[in-house]
Design a protein around this motif. Sequence first.
Motif, PDB file in Angstrom:
ATOM      1  N   ASP A  49       0.942  -1.306  -0.133  1.00  0.00           N
ATOM      2  CA  ASP A  49       0.053   0.178  -0.144  1.00  0.00           C
ATOM      3  C   ASP A  49       0.815   1.149  -0.341  1.00  0.00           C
ATOM      4  N   ALA A  50       1.543   1.600  -0.982  1.00  0.00           N
ATOM      5  CA  ALA A  50       2.773   2.626  -1.268  1.00  0.00           C
ATOM      6  C   ALA A  50       2.837   2.845  -2.763  1.00  0.00           C
ATOM      7  N   GLN A  51       2.980   4.178  -3.039  1.00  0.00           N
ATOM      8  CA  GLN A  51       3.608   4.606  -4.311  1.00  0.00           C
ATOM      9  C   GLN A  51       5.176   4.377  -4.147  1.00  0.00           C
ATOM     10  N   LEU A  52       5.408   3.764  -5.454  1.00  0.00           N
ATOM     11  CA  LEU A  52       6.905   3.291  -5.411  1.00  0.00           C
ATOM     12  C   LEU A  52       7.470   4.333  -6.729  1.00  0.00           C
ATOM     13  N   LEU A  53       8.554   4.935  -6.216  1.00  0.00           N
ATOM     14  CA  LEU A  53       9.079   5.926  -7.002  1.00  0.00           C
ATOM     15  C   LEU A  53      10.682   5.600  -7.478  1.00  0.00           C
ATOM     16  N   ARG A  54      11.024   5.806  -8.594  1.00  0.00           N
ATOM     17  CA  ARG A  54      12.653   5.439  -9.028  1.00  0.00           C
ATOM     18  C   ARG A  54      12.993   6.592  -9.948  1.00  0.00           C
ATOM     19  N   LEU A  55      14.253   7.059  -9.874  1.00  0.00           N
ATOM     20  CA  LEU A  55      14.864   7.832 -10.802  1.00  0.00           C
ATOM     21  C   LEU A  55      16.291   7.508 -10.848  1.00  0.00           C
TER      22      LEU A  55
END
Length: 404
Positions: A49-55
């Motif tokens: 239950d999370a927003q997963l971000l990468r860069l």
Amino acid sequence: MTTVMEQLQEQDPSLTTTGSGDVAVLFIHGFLDDQSVWDDVVSELATADAQLLRLDLAGMGDRSGDEGPYSLQRYADDVARVVAGLDKPVVLVAQSMGTLVAELVGVRHPDKVLGAVFVTPVPLAGTHLPEEAVSSFRQLGGDVEAQRGVRMYLGGGLNEFGLDKLTYIGSRIRPEVVTHLVDCWNEGIPDAPQKSEFSSPVLIIRGEADGFATAELVSSAVAPRFQHVKEEVLSGAGHWPHVQQPQNVAGLIGRFLLEISEGSATAPGGAGAQGWINAFASKSADDFGEAFHRDVVLEASVIRSPITGRENVKTVMSAASSIYESLEFTQQTVNGPRTYLEWQATAFGGLRLYGVTILTKDENGQIVSAAIHHRPLDAVLRFSAELSKRIGKAVGESRFYSAD
């Protein structure tokens, strides 16, 4: 009208996001890598239950053409911009060189960064390897075979697919960028504080077979810097456990997120075994006391009878830690409330000692019992006699061996 994510992606087109939830998890890659090293971990966390971000950090991945500077401060600026732009709290997940960036960002946004997961971390002050060692890393740019060799050496049994993936990622980075990246993790942050200003919970994930972020490096120069820290060791993993064992790494991250949401990651004494390890590094009686329950019981091969009570056990452990000239925790296994620590040490001018420590914690994470087994026998007897000289009057001389 543009959304927050669209605005962030306009600033950094490499930024990708999946999932949704009340918390964001932002992944930061390390040296010679890009965001794709987290692909399998993110896939395993798809149901979280999370927003997963990468860069991608400048000079790597889809930003391989970006101009400099290639510095920790520039990377922290880029990541902090994303954190500041999100409309929810954030947990940072970073690996190797990326852990330095994550700590800098966490210090800048203490009210927004709930915690951090450091995978195979290096010290904020840098590793300060000798020039002959560093020069070989600086020459990796553009040398595919050399990069593959380093991945094999530090990877702890990476399979061919993992080696191929990591080598390809590293081959995209220009040689002049690689040189600057080496300086980032080797020189670190000048005058880095002995105790980190980042006070949120930290989970350290270390590969048992990692020849770079070793047990000694982490236990002496990384973990003791944080107030609330836990360490997990993955058997059979090297410097890239997120590529080698993504399911295990994702499981640990998922559990950490759950602890953060429940507030248990910041519980007093929650460091448990890590508090014990940190206390040995600092050799401070007060640091030992923070890890102990009020009625803790200590048993050891160097004492004849158990010692009870926080103050008495603090006295013994502080004296014992000061006898060691060096101490390295080499293995760690957790089974329910018990943690098993294997260690090796030197004392008395280089005399080698080996042992196993068994720590039992209560539901609050405080140590209620410790059993310490030393070997060999000659070292055990000498250690006991030395403790008698130092603290015999305080806790009872009859508890210790006497050579007289």
